[in-house]
Scaffold this motif. Structure first.
Motif, short mmCIF file in Angstrom:
data_model
loop_
_atom_site.label_atom_id
_atom_site.label_comp_id
_atom_site.label_asym_id
_atom_site.label_seq_id
_atom_site.Cartn_x
_atom_site.Cartn_y
_atom_site.Cartn_z
N LEU A 23 0.74 -1.15 -0.09
CA LEU A 23 0.03 -0.07 -0.12
C LEU A 23 0.67 1.36 0.13
CD1 LEU A 23 -2.63 -0.90 2.60
CD2 LEU A 23 -3.03 -0.80 -0.04
N LEU A 24 0.60 2.21 -0.85
CA LEU A 24 1.24 3.65 -0.82
C LEU A 24 -0.30 4.34 -0.91
CD1 LEU A 24 3.52 5.29 -1.22
CD2 LEU A 24 3.55 5.13 -3.52
N SER A 25 -0.12 5.43 0.32
CA SER A 25 -1.07 6.34 0.19
C SER A 25 -2.69 5.61 0.55
CB SER A 25 -1.11 7.54 -0.88
OG SER A 25 0.13 8.03 -0.64
N GLY A 26 -2.67 4.39 0.70
CA GLY A 26 -4.01 3.79 0.98
C GLY A 26 -4.32 2.81 -0.21
N LYS A 27 -3.58 3.03 -1.27
CA LYS A 27 -3.81 2.25 -2.50
C LYS A 27 -2.48 1.20 -2.89
CE LYS A 27 -6.72 5.96 -4.11
NZ LYS A 27 -7.01 6.90 -5.53
N GLN A 28 -3.10 0.10 -3.56
CA GLN A 28 -2.16 -0.94 -3.70
C GLN A 28 -1.21 -0.61 -4.91
OE1 GLN A 28 -4.48 -4.64 -4.45
NE2 GLN A 28 -3.75 -5.34 -2.29
N ILE A 29 0.03 -0.85 -4.78
CA ILE A 29 0.77 -0.76 -6.02
C ILE A 29 1.63 -1.96 -6.08
CG2 ILE A 29 1.32 1.75 -5.51
CD1 ILE A 29 3.95 1.21 -4.12
N LEU A 30 2.32 -2.07 -7.34
CA LEU A 30 3.22 -3.09 -7.50
C LEU A 30 4.51 -2.73 -7.28
CD1 LEU A 30 2.51 -6.02 -8.79
CD2 LEU A 30 3.19 -4.89 -10.98
#
Length: 509
Positions: A115-122
């Motif tokens: 999670l980055l800023s509450g959203k998923q990243i790869l």
């Protein structure tokens, strides 16, 4: 008085592959040699084929993953130099890397979703370049905050963790983590590192095990967990005697166990110990493992079949193209071949697969009409190879992208109970699909002779109990084994049972 025809055979071919004993000592329903078959509800069935997913990457595909962000699914593959996403609308792959990667075919690619800023990243690492991130749109970018260059990466309870640190630092025993819920903060807050030096040796794998962070070395496994002190993490060493030799082979099972490839075969970690899988196939793996390329083995959980697939380089193979399939419910092993397979992952399809995509006749297929894999949003198995191609496992295909699947199953060596010379005369066979070729061997599988009325053309349903297909032969020997095979591109095959008829050698009056 003519002799009565005696019978031997197997009702259910469900014991799996067993190479630990001579053929005559195996169970009646085990096999000394099998490939590209699986057991579906107690039926021996030729495995599903595969179809190409878009065009080639033009270089070796090293890994892939699915990113789910804000309700959208993205299928991503990573090569030696490129990162691409799949566009389901145009059925094409497109480049999304912001800079060319500089790894080699032996630099493994590892992926984490955090999670980055509450959203998923790869997050992508190859142990050579600074880690990449991708948010689901545009191109990748460098992961911020000067993160370490690690061979392995894993998200663990809001922390992003790297292990086996490279990039000029080269501390192969180090585990390093970010600040809490901040994968781009590496020099403040709860960010920190720990060198696991107790038993020497480099870190060879990183994964999750239940509520723990599992750090593998070739001779042990460490379980990491959060503590309330300034140390942030604590790692307890488990004297398992073995950890993985191939990070991408680590798979967590629904049974609460963790399976992986070790230097001496396939092992299962239960939280305290990691014994070898209770399967005689480990003899074959140990004897044939390509030690130079073992780190390129890969693993995949296939829940719909109660299986885990582990692709292993055997002999001269340089990628995991020999796929050992372990059924974690029945605890038996089977084997597939996937030419040049280098990695595998699951990604949801956007549209359902239609029967128009099937090869051969509809009736010849052994699939169920309402099978889950045919539905939209079902995660499909993606298998990518060293040639840069990506394929998805297609339950309606009986070939691998037009190439025939060499499916075979050998029986044990059948003998008379008193090991007398016998006259082997016939086989009664219950099978359905396209066709099946039946051969026999009387020298333990060294040489084979095809039965005279083989191959047998099958029908869409199993024969009735009283009218099986019958194959005739006339062989004098103390033992005999049979091989069922199908190498046709548009044919399915399912075998329910067979019975072999024989007579004892005539006695003198």
């Amino acid at each position: 008085m003519p002799q009565t025809l005696l019978k031997k055979g197997s009702l259910l071919l469900v014991e799996g592959l067993d190479t630990s004993l001579p053929g005559e000592y195996l169970k009646d329903n085990a096999s000394p040699n099998t490939q590209n078959f699986f057991v579906d509800r107690a039926l021996l069935t030729k495995r599903a084929g595969s179809s190409a997913l878009g065009s080639t990457l033009s270089e070796e595909v090293m890994n892939g993953a699915e990113l789910v962000r804000e309700g959208a699914n993205y299928n991503v593959r990573i090569g030696i130099t490129k990162v691409q996403k799949y566009d389901t609308g145009t059925s094409t792959w497109s480049n999304i890397h912001h800079a060319v990667l500089t790894g080699t075919t032996d630099d493994l690619v590892d992926i984490a979703i955090t999670l980055l800023s509450g959203k998923q990243i790869l997050v992508i690492t190859n142990g050579v370049d600074s880690p990449y991130k991708w948010t689901g749109s545009g191109n990748t970018a460098a992961l911020g905050g000067t993160p370490p260059v690690g061979k392995f990466v894993q998200e663990y309870q809001t922390y992003l963790v790297f292990a086996n640190i490279q990039g000029g630092v080269d501390i192969d025993t180090r585990v390093q983590w970010s600040d809490t819920a901040s994968p781009e903060t590496w020099a403040s807050g709860n960010a920190g590192a720990k060198d696991l030096v107790e038993d020497g040796g480099e870190i060879t794998g990183l994964n999750i095990f239940g509520n723990y962070l599992a750090v593998h070395k070739s001779t042990s496994i460490y379980l990491g967990y959060l503590v309330t002190t300034t140390a942030v993490f604590r790692f307890d060493r488990k004297a398992t005697g073995a950890g993985t030799c191939a990070n991408n082979s680590i798979v967590n099972l629904p049974t609460g166990e963790q399976i992986f490839l070790a230097n001496d075969g396939i092992r299962i970690f239960n939280g305290s110990t990691s014994p070898l899988v209770d399967s005689p196939i480990n003899d074959e793996i140990r004897d044939g493992l390509n030690a130079e390329k073992k780190h390129k083995a890969w693993g995949l959980l296939v829940r719909e079949l109660d299986e885990v697939w582990i692709g292993i380089p055997i002999g001269s193979q340089e990628s995991g193209e020999t796929v050992y399939k372990f059924n974690y419910v029945n605890r038996v092993m089977y084997k597939d071949t996937r030419t040049n397979a280098n990695c595998a992952w699951k990604a949801a399809q956007s549209n359902s697969i239609t029967w128009d995509q099937a090869s051969g006749s509809w009736d010849s297929h052994t699939d169920r009409w309402n099978e889950t894999s045919l539905s939209a949003q079902t995660p499909l198995i993606n298998i990518s190879d060293t040639d840069g191609l990506t394929f998805y496992v297609n339950s309606l295909s009986s070939s691998d992208n037009g190439t025939a699947i060499n499916a075979l199953w050998e029986t044990k060596d059948f003998e008379d109970e008193q090991k007398r010379i016998c006259r082997w005369e016939e086989m009664q066979l219950w099978a359905k699909g396209g066709s099946v070729t039946v051969s026999y061997s009387i020298d333990g599988g060294i040489t084979w002779t095809e039965v005279s009325n083989s191959p047998v053309t099958l029908t869409d349903d199993f024969p009735s109990d009283y009218s099986p297909d019958i194959l005739y032969f006339d062989v004098w020997s103390s033992r005999i084994r049979f091989r069922f095979s199908n190498v046709e591109t548009d044919e399915a095959l399912a075998i329910k049972q067979f019975i072999v008829g024989y007579k004892l050698r005539e006695a003198r009056r």
